[in-house]
Design an enzyme around this catalytic site. Structure first.
Site, PDB file in Angstrom:
ATOM      1  N   ASP A  80     -48.381  33.047  -5.375  1.00 24.35           N
ATOM      2  CA  ASP A  80     -47.280  33.611  -6.171  1.00 24.35           C
ATOM      3  C   ASP A  80     -47.747  33.767  -7.617  1.00 24.35           C
ATOM      4  OD1 ASP A  80     -45.428  33.439  -3.978  1.00 24.35           O
ATOM      5  OD2 ASP A  80     -45.188  31.304  -4.391  1.00 24.35           O
TER       6      ASP A  80
ATOM      7  N   ASP B 177     -37.505  36.336   3.651  1.00 24.03           N
ATOM      8  CA  ASP B 177     -37.315  35.148   2.810  1.00 24.03           C
ATOM      9  C   ASP B 177     -36.008  34.514   3.275  1.00 24.03           C
ATOM     10  OD1 ASP B 177     -39.537  35.961   1.435  1.00 24.03           O
ATOM     11  OD2 ASP B 177     -38.504  36.415  -0.436  1.00 24.03           O
TER      12      ASP B 177
HETATM   13  O1  1PR Z   1     -44.535  26.593  -1.986  1.00 25.30           O
HETATM   14  O2  1PR Z   1     -45.467  26.095   0.243  1.00 25.30           O
HETATM   15  O3  1PR Z   1     -43.088  25.589  -0.256  1.00 25.30           O
HETATM   16  O4  1PR Z   1     -43.877  27.915   0.002  1.00 25.30           O
HETATM   17  C1  1PR Z   1     -42.764  28.599  -0.481  1.00 25.30           C
HETATM   18  C2  1PR Z   1     -42.910  30.024  -0.067  1.00 25.30           C
HETATM   19  O5  1PR Z   1     -41.700  30.686  -0.431  1.00 25.30           O
HETATM   20  C3  1PR Z   1     -44.052  30.739  -0.766  1.00 25.30           C
HETATM   21  O6  1PR Z   1     -44.723  31.535   0.178  1.00 25.30           O
HETATM   22  C4  1PR Z   1     -43.366  31.638  -1.793  1.00 25.30           C
HETATM   23  O7  1PR Z   1     -44.033  32.887  -1.886  1.00 25.30           O
HETATM   24  C5  1PR Z   1     -41.990  31.834  -1.203  1.00 25.30           C
HETATM   25  N1  1PR Z   1     -40.936  31.949  -2.217  1.00 25.30           N
HETATM   26  C6  1PR Z   1     -40.469  30.939  -2.966  1.00 25.30           C
HETATM   27  N2  1PR Z   1     -39.469  31.412  -3.746  1.00 25.30           N
HETATM   28  C7  1PR Z   1     -39.323  32.698  -3.486  1.00 25.30           C
HETATM   29  C8  1PR Z   1     -38.348  33.605  -4.097  1.00 25.30           C
HETATM   30  O8  1PR Z   1     -38.348  34.810  -3.844  1.00 25.30           O
HETATM   31  N3  1PR Z   1     -37.488  33.073  -4.940  1.00 25.30           N
HETATM   32  N4  1PR Z   1     -40.408  34.247  -1.981  1.00 25.30           N
HETATM   33  C9  1PR Z   1     -40.254  33.052  -2.521  1.00 25.30           C
HETATM   34  C10 1PR Z   1     -41.490  34.953  -2.115  1.00 25.30           C
HETATM   35  C11 1PR Z   1     -42.133  37.099  -2.014  1.00 25.30           C
HETATM   36  C12 1PR Z   1     -42.414  37.816  -0.804  1.00 25.30           C
HETATM   37  C13 1PR Z   1     -41.572  39.051  -0.722  1.00 25.30           C
HETATM   38  C14 1PR Z   1     -42.463  40.133  -1.209  1.00 25.30           C
HETATM   39  C15 1PR Z   1     -42.065  41.506  -0.816  1.00 25.30           C
HETATM   40  N5  1PR Z   1     -41.087  36.195  -1.790  1.00 25.30           N
HETATM   41  O9  1PR Z   1     -42.280  37.064   0.302  1.00 25.30           O
HETATM   42  O10 1PR Z   1     -41.169  39.152   0.570  1.00 25.30           O
HETATM   43  O11 1PR Z   1     -42.563  40.045  -2.629  1.00 25.30           O
HETATM   44  O12 1PR Z   1     -40.853  41.843  -1.386  1.00 25.30           O
HETATM   45  P1  1PR Z   1     -40.496  43.360  -1.692  1.00 25.30           P
HETATM   46  O13 1PR Z   1     -41.126  44.182  -0.626  1.00 25.30           O
HETATM   47  O14 1PR Z   1     -39.008  43.428  -1.585  1.00 25.30           O
HETATM   48  O15 1PR Z   1     -41.016  43.663  -3.049  1.00 25.30           O
HETATM   49  P2  1PR Z   1     -44.255  26.464  -0.542  1.00 25.30           P
END
Ligand code: 1PR
Length: 529
Positions: free
Chosen positions: A384, A228
């Site tokens: 999500d 991320d």
């Molecule tokens: O909506 O098309 O602009 O895409 C935004 C992208 O950014 C989406 O794929 C969304 O999942 C991601 N995103 C947005 N905000 C966050 C955040 O964390 N605040 N990250 C985010 C999503 C989740 C996973 C993470 C897993 C594994 N992060 O990518 O890597 O949950 O984590 P873990 O193994 O530590 O539990 P758009």
């Protein structure tokens, strides 16, 4: 002189990077007459069979290509570059191929297995060839929905075969003309060695190589490292990691490292794929984010496994009033080195329209547009979801599951609500209907996160993952909550997912990627070692 037949149908940057990393330079084919001047020709076909043939015709390349092949000059076709050597394909009925190899390309009919065949599989090398001279039996990376079946009429071309529900030709060769269904440029060190054999000394080494005979080839479950990425408060692009999507600790954005360095580390440690999520791109226009594009470019020069990037793929109008389509944003990501793009918020909005119209596909969504140009396999949907608890299935129109972790009021059921903007807004769409609709619109893969489990280390949300993976036939990547090696075995044993993704445990070096893979092997689950 090594020439690249890039006919403008998709991303060939990975191949250019791989050839350059091996120390060779590439000349582009720009005119039909360049084809016959080539000393070695690489044809990395991308996209659909019909589109590839149509472009070859439009550019006037078909006749010189046939002449080059008939003269037995050094040629390496990759993916569609193998398939177009045949007479035709069920993918594009009525379109003639180059017709060098007898027979037609057919679609996989794999029963319970997902299509596309996307991931790492073995190849059974059936005769000697310089291409496989220093191949040591590693798994190689495939992504395709159509296959060339081995038959008596193409027996003299048959070099290697692979099984995915059905056997198919994973490599063909006759004389100096060879083609492979897998992507050597995305197959790690083994793929680079194979490419090197073609680039360096395919001519003189005609009769070497181990002769590999595997009874049946085994498809691997993929382990994906996810980064991320966002700017921290000082403006530096960092890899961050949230707890249930909250990436701040004591008011500061958590900083777990530099994106390119971390991606390279995961490649070297054996990650099967790397995913970058540009997590603040929903509010900042990604094409204005040059540092992120630079991260992608630099990563693709040193990482030779598939790279996915997500964040901000949607239509946008900039401050000067210039309009960009989602395809424009995706184009830039592909040009910068992505093999797949992932769509989050925009997919939810698309599905809202799709459901409201009773399932009309008008061709205007980002999913449809990008899939048409780059192929379904290049379009990943990142979901999500967050649990919404209810006391009975009748309490909502959404598909519920009976849960073993009841809600705060003791509710025994829940549904999985899709969110947009990094979990900030919930919508009236559930993860199961979203996944189904996106498959229908042409997505090739689902990246299934869970806001409830993200960063908790409590294990994947098996109830969510089972519900979604049973609803679609495209590959599903389980994400969020991995805390130990056992969690990976659990998700593969309990659900039909093809891949599992983790972030925090890899960033904090709590669990090495190889430990995950070794444990899975001990449990009888196939991985790429
Ligand atoms: O909506 O098309 O602009 O895409 C935004 C992208 O950014 C989406 O794929 C969304 O999942 C991601 N995103 C947005 N905000 C966050 C955040 O964390 N605040 N990250 C985010 C999503 C989740 C996973 C993470 C897993 C594994 N992060 O990518 O890597 O949950 O984590 P873990 O193994 O530590 O539990 P758009």
């Amino acid at each position: 002189m090594i020439s690249l037949l890039d006919y403008g149908a998709g991303n060939v940057r990975s191949l250019r990077n791989a050839v350059q990393a091996l120390g060779f330079s590439l000349t582009e084919i720009e005119r039909p007459e360049d084809i016959l001047k080539a000393e070695r020709l690489i044809f990395p076909g991308v996209g659909a069979f019909g589109a590839a043939m149509e472009r070859l015709h439009r550019l006037g390349y078909v006749e010189p290509l046939k002449e080059y092949l008939a003269a037995d000059r050094p040629f390496l076709g990759i993916c569609i570059g193998l398939q177009t050597l045949f007479e035709g394909s069920d993918e594009s009925p009525g379109v003639a191929g180059l017709g060098l190899i007898p027979g037609r390309i057919g679609r996989f009919e794999t029963g319970a297995l997902s299509v596309p065949h996307m991931g790492w599989n073995d190849v059974r090398v059936e005769r000697e060839s310089p291409l496989f001279a220093d191949y040591a039996g590693e798994k190689l990376y495939f992504v395709h929905s159509y296959r060339a079946a081995p038959s008596a009429e193409n027996a003299d071309w048959r070099l290697a075969t692979t099984d995915y529900g059905q056997p198919f030709l994973s490599a063909v060769q006759r004389g100096n003309v060879a083609a492979v269904q897998f992507h050597p440029e995305k197959s790690g060190a083994a793929g680079l060695r194979l490419l090197h054999r073609f680039l360096g000394d395919a001519q003189e080494a005609r009769s070497c190589g181990p002769f590999i005979q595997t009874a049946s080839t085994r498809f691997a479950k993929r382990i994906i490292a996810c980064l991320d990425v966002r700017a921290n408060d000082a403006g530096d692009l960092v890899v961050t990691k949230g707890d249930q999507y909250d990436v701040r600790e004591a008011g500061e954005v958590r900083n777990l490292g530099k994106p390119v360095e971390l991606a390279q580390r995961y490649f070297e440690e054996g990650a099967d794929e790397i995913t970058f999520l540009n997590i603040t791109a929903f509010r900042d226009f990604p094409l204005a984010d040059q540092p992120m594009l630079e991260v992608l470019r630099r990563t693709s020069e040193r990482v030779f496994v598939p790279l996915t990037i997500g964040g901000g793929i949607r239509a946008f109008t900039d401050g000067q009033g210039r309009a960009y389509s989602a395809l424009d944003v995706a184009d830039e990501y592909f040009r910068s080195g992505a093999d797949k793009i992932s769509i989050g918020s925009d997919a939810v909005e698309t599905v809202e329209r799709y459901l409201a119209s009773g399932g009309v596909k008008d061709g205007t969504s980002a999913i449809e547009q990008i899939a048409r140009v780059y192929g379904n396999q290049a379009v990943v949907i990142s979901i999500d979801p967050r649990r919404v608890y209810v006391s009975s299935p009748d309490a909502t129109r959404h598909q519920t599951v009976a849960t073993i972790t009841p809600g705060p009021g003791g509710e025994g059921y829940c549904w999985f609500q899709c969110t947009v903007k990094g979990g900030r807004e919930g919508r009236d769409v559930d993860a199961v209907e979203l996944a189904r609709a996106c498959e229908d619109l042409g997505a090739g893969e689902i990246l299934l996160n869970s806001i409830d489990r993200d960063g908790t280390g409590a294990g994947f949300d098996l109830e969510l993952i089972r519900a979604v993976s049973e609803a679609v036939s495209i590959p599903v990547i389980a994400s969020s909550g991995a805390g130990c090696v056992e969690h990976f075995a659990e998700v593969f044993a309990a659900t039909g997912v093809e891949a599992a993704l983790a972030a925090g445990i890899f960033h904090r070096r709590e669990v090495p990627i190889q430990a995950v893979k070794s444990y899975l092997r001990e449990q009888g689950i196939e991985t790429r070692l």
